[in-house]
Design a protein around this motif. Structure first.
Motif, PDB file in Angstrom:
ATOM      1  N   PRO A  35     -10.046   7.947  -3.267  1.00 36.96           N
ATOM      2  CA  PRO A  35     -10.381   6.677  -2.617  1.00 36.96           C
ATOM      3  C   PRO A  35      -9.285   5.617  -2.760  1.00 36.96           C
ATOM      4  O   PRO A  35      -9.121   4.772  -1.884  1.00 36.96           O
ATOM      5  CB  PRO A  35     -11.668   6.245  -3.338  1.00 36.96           C
ATOM      6  CG  PRO A  35     -12.301   7.532  -3.757  1.00 36.96           C
ATOM      7  CD  PRO A  35     -11.145   8.400  -4.162  1.00 36.96           C
ATOM      8  N   THR A  36      -8.525   5.675  -3.870  1.00 40.05           N
ATOM      9  CA  THR A  36      -7.428   4.727  -4.051  1.00 40.05           C
ATOM     10  C   THR A  36      -6.340   4.955  -3.009  1.00 40.05           C
ATOM     11  O   THR A  36      -5.749   4.004  -2.484  1.00 40.05           O
ATOM     12  CB  THR A  36      -6.825   4.847  -5.468  1.00 40.05           C
ATOM     13  OG1 THR A  36      -7.833   4.560  -6.435  1.00 40.05           O
ATOM     14  CG2 THR A  36      -5.666   3.872  -5.656  1.00 40.05           C
ATOM     15  N   LEU A  41       0.119  -5.029  -3.726  1.00 40.94           N
ATOM     16  CA  LEU A  41      -0.698  -3.868  -4.048  1.00 40.94           C
ATOM     17  C   LEU A  41      -1.343  -3.996  -5.425  1.00 40.94           C
ATOM     18  O   LEU A  41      -0.793  -4.623  -6.327  1.00 40.94           O
ATOM     19  CB  LEU A  41       0.158  -2.601  -4.008  1.00 40.94           C
ATOM     20  CG  LEU A  41       0.876  -2.294  -2.686  1.00 40.94           C
ATOM     21  CD1 LEU A  41       1.748  -1.053  -2.835  1.00 40.94           C
ATOM     22  CD2 LEU A  41      -0.127  -2.113  -1.551  1.00 40.94           C
ATOM     23  N   SER A  42      -2.492  -3.360  -5.579  1.00 40.95           N
ATOM     24  CA  SER A  42      -3.131  -3.283  -6.897  1.00 40.95           C
ATOM     25  C   SER A  42      -2.350  -2.297  -7.749  1.00 40.95           C
ATOM     26  O   SER A  42      -1.471  -1.582  -7.254  1.00 40.95           O
ATOM     27  CB  SER A  42      -4.580  -2.818  -6.754  1.00 40.95           C
ATOM     28  OG  SER A  42      -4.623  -1.471  -6.306  1.00 40.95           O
ATOM     29  N   SER A  62      -7.375   8.226  -7.986  1.00 41.64           N
ATOM     30  CA  SER A  62      -8.448   8.897  -7.258  1.00 41.64           C
ATOM     31  C   SER A  62      -8.155   8.912  -5.759  1.00 41.64           C
ATOM     32  O   SER A  62      -7.431   8.044  -5.252  1.00 41.64           O
ATOM     33  CB  SER A  62      -9.779   8.185  -7.510  1.00 41.64           C
ATOM     34  OG  SER A  62      -9.753   6.891  -6.934  1.00 41.64           O
ATOM     35  N   VAL A  64      -6.856   6.182  -0.012  1.00 43.12           N
ATOM     36  CA  VAL A  64      -7.400   5.696   1.260  1.00 43.12           C
ATOM     37  C   VAL A  64      -7.287   4.176   1.340  1.00 43.12           C
ATOM     38  O   VAL A  64      -6.905   3.619   2.380  1.00 43.12           O
ATOM     39  CB  VAL A  64      -8.868   6.144   1.418  1.00 43.12           C
ATOM     40  CG1 VAL A  64      -9.482   5.531   2.686  1.00 43.12           C
ATOM     41  CG2 VAL A  64      -8.955   7.668   1.480  1.00 43.12           C
ATOM     42  N   ARG A  65      -7.591   3.490   0.220  1.00 43.81           N
ATOM     43  CA  ARG A  65      -7.457   2.019   0.200  1.00 43.81           C
ATOM     44  C   ARG A  65      -5.998   1.611   0.380  1.00 43.81           C
ATOM     45  O   ARG A  65      -5.690   0.624   1.061  1.00 43.81           O
ATOM     46  CB  ARG A  65      -8.009   1.455  -1.113  1.00 43.81           C
ATOM     47  CG  ARG A  65      -9.529   1.485  -1.220  1.00 43.81           C
ATOM     48  CD  ARG A  65     -10.005   0.601  -2.361  1.00 43.81           C
ATOM     49  NE  ARG A  65      -9.513   1.033  -3.644  1.00 43.81           N
ATOM     50  CZ  ARG A  65     -10.132   1.924  -4.424  1.00 43.81           C
ATOM     51  NH1 ARG A  65     -11.273   2.486  -4.014  1.00 43.81           N
ATOM     52  NH2 ARG A  65      -9.625   2.255  -5.597  1.00 43.81           N
ATOM     53  N   PHE A  66      -5.101   2.371  -0.232  1.00 42.14           N
ATOM     54  CA  PHE A  66      -3.668   2.106  -0.119  1.00 42.14           C
ATOM     55  C   PHE A  66      -3.212   2.182   1.336  1.00 42.14           C
ATOM     56  O   PHE A  66      -2.509   1.296   1.834  1.00 42.14           O
ATOM     57  CB  PHE A  66      -2.913   3.120  -0.980  1.00 42.14           C
ATOM     58  CG  PHE A  66      -1.456   3.261  -0.660  1.00 42.14           C
ATOM     59  CD1 PHE A  66      -0.982   4.332   0.079  1.00 42.14           C
ATOM     60  CD2 PHE A  66      -0.531   2.330  -1.114  1.00 42.14           C
ATOM     61  CE1 PHE A  66       0.350   4.474   0.365  1.00 42.14           C
ATOM     62  CE2 PHE A  66       0.826   2.465  -0.833  1.00 42.14           C
ATOM     63  CZ  PHE A  66       1.255   3.538  -0.088  1.00 42.14           C
ATOM     64  N   GLU A 124      -2.792   1.190  -6.356  1.00 43.14           N
ATOM     65  CA  GLU A 124      -2.083   1.347  -5.089  1.00 43.14           C
ATOM     66  C   GLU A 124      -0.577   1.397  -5.305  1.00 43.14           C
ATOM     67  O   GLU A 124       0.140   2.120  -4.618  1.00 43.14           O
ATOM     68  CB  GLU A 124      -2.458   0.199  -4.153  1.00 43.14           C
ATOM     69  CG  GLU A 124      -3.911   0.248  -3.682  1.00 43.14           C
ATOM     70  CD  GLU A 124      -4.389  -1.068  -3.088  1.00 43.14           C
ATOM     71  OE1 GLU A 124      -5.505  -1.082  -2.543  1.00 43.14           O
ATOM     72  OE2 GLU A 124      -3.640  -2.073  -3.166  1.00 43.14           O
ATOM     73  N   THR A 163      -5.057   1.910   4.010  1.00 38.57           N
ATOM     74  CA  THR A 163      -5.691   0.821   4.753  1.00 38.57           C
ATOM     75  C   THR A 163      -4.993  -0.493   4.487  1.00 38.57           C
ATOM     76  O   THR A 163      -4.789  -1.312   5.385  1.00 38.57           O
ATOM     77  CB  THR A 163      -7.176   0.715   4.379  1.00 38.57           C
ATOM     78  OG1 THR A 163      -7.819   1.962   4.633  1.00 38.57           O
ATOM     79  CG2 THR A 163      -7.863  -0.378   5.181  1.00 38.57           C
ATOM     80  N   ARG A 164      -4.586  -0.710   3.218  1.00 36.81           N
ATOM     81  CA  ARG A 164      -3.886  -1.940   2.856  1.00 36.81           C
ATOM     82  C   ARG A 164      -2.578  -2.079   3.636  1.00 36.81           C
ATOM     83  O   ARG A 164      -2.160  -3.196   3.986  1.00 36.81           O
ATOM     84  CB  ARG A 164      -3.602  -1.949   1.349  1.00 36.81           C
ATOM     85  CG  ARG A 164      -2.850  -3.173   0.831  1.00 36.81           C
ATOM     86  CD  ARG A 164      -3.718  -4.414   0.863  1.00 36.81           C
ATOM     87  NE  ARG A 164      -4.813  -4.272  -0.070  1.00 36.81           N
ATOM     88  CZ  ARG A 164      -4.786  -4.669  -1.346  1.00 36.81           C
ATOM     89  NH1 ARG A 164      -3.705  -5.235  -1.828  1.00 36.81           N
ATOM     90  NH2 ARG A 164      -5.840  -4.523  -2.120  1.00 36.81           N
TER      91      ARG A 164
END
Length: 285
Positions: free
Chosen positions: A57-58, A22-23, A55, A60-62, A26, A64-65
């Protein structure tokens, strides 16, 4: 994420095994979710983002990841896990009180073996390695604390660390001892807290105040995760379910033994020299 129709993988296990991928943002979401698991994930994207300090969007990316098609699919997996794993404590008491009919020794043997196997599969190895490295750093002071029962495991770790290095202290449960520990804490302090369910408000306050003083907070906890996880740099969870209605610290002790083994190996000759000094002092008494 691989799923069979009608079945879901454990979201908690998925988080623990993918933490390294994860980033930073994330990872904050993962920490916030695990700190209040699974309730934090059953709110909204915005609420989870606010809890993690990132945020939307983070988030949502999490999701999805992790392999989910979207936040609704992620929440369905949480609900499925919630229904499957979190039964009523009274119901669990009644079930465990009846036993399987095999006898106490076989039942507890099987329960502890399964607990250890699952716990070691779920421990993030990178976080274990990070903790061992910090505990071996001669430039860091080590402070360890625990609760009513876990304090016994914390003391066990401190005794072994003291045999291998200096600058290690057990933090007692008394207010004066804890105040002194907070006042003396700084950026070079590693604070390791043992906190298992029926989490202590006092332990949470202590960890938060240590973090405010600049100490690096590390956490030994159960698979549900103490609230301290939100402010911890390292989180090492283990399973606590046993054959009896009472939570077990068998896996916590086993992980503590692994930490001792890791520190002894990493310190090498320096640890051996320290141990020789301790043994010599005992012989001269």
């Amino acid at each position: 994420m691989d799923m069979v129709a009608g079945e879901y993988a454990s979201v908690r296990k998925l988080l623990l095994t993918t933490m390294d991928e994860l980033s930073n943002g994330e990872r904050k979401v993962a920490r916030a979710l695990l700190a209040q698991y699974p309730a934090a994930g059953l709110t909204t994207v915005s609420d989870l983002a606010a809890s993690a300090g990132v945020s939307p969007p983070t988030v949502v990316r999490f999701v999805t990841r992790l392999g989910f098609g979207g936040f609704p699919a992620f929440q369905r997996a949480l609900v499925h896990e919630l229904n499957g794993e979190l039964g009523s404590p009274l119901k669990q008491y009644a079930q465990k009180a009846r036993g399987s009919g095999k006898g106490i020794l076989p039942e507890t043997h099987q329960a502890f073996a399964a607990m250890l196997e699952t716990s070691y599969q779920e421990i993030p190895e990178s976080e274990f390695t990070t903790l061992v490295k910090m505990l071996c750093d001669p430039g860091r002071d080590i402070r360890v604390a625990g609760g009513r029962f876990s304090g016994l495991v914390a003391e066990y770790l401190v005794i072994h660390l003291w045999l291998l290095r200096d600058g290690v202290q057990l933090v007692g449960s008394g207010e004066i001892d804890r105040r002194r520990t907070i006042v003396e804490a700084g950026a070079d302090t590693v604070f390791l807290m043992y906190d298992y369910r029926r989490y202590s408000e006092g332990s949470l306050r202590l960890a938060q105040e240590m973090a405010d003083r600049g100490a690096t907070v590390c956490l030994m906890t159960d698979n549900w995760l103490s609230p301290i996880a939100k402010s911890a740099k390292v989180v090492l969870p283990v399973r606590v379910e046993s054959a009896s209605p009472f939570d077990s610290l068998v896996a916590a002790m086993a992980l503590t033994e692994s930490i001792v083994a890791g520190v002894a190996e990493s310190l090498g000759p320096a640890g051996k020299e320290r141990l020789e000094l301790v043994e010599a002092s005992i012989e001269h008494e």
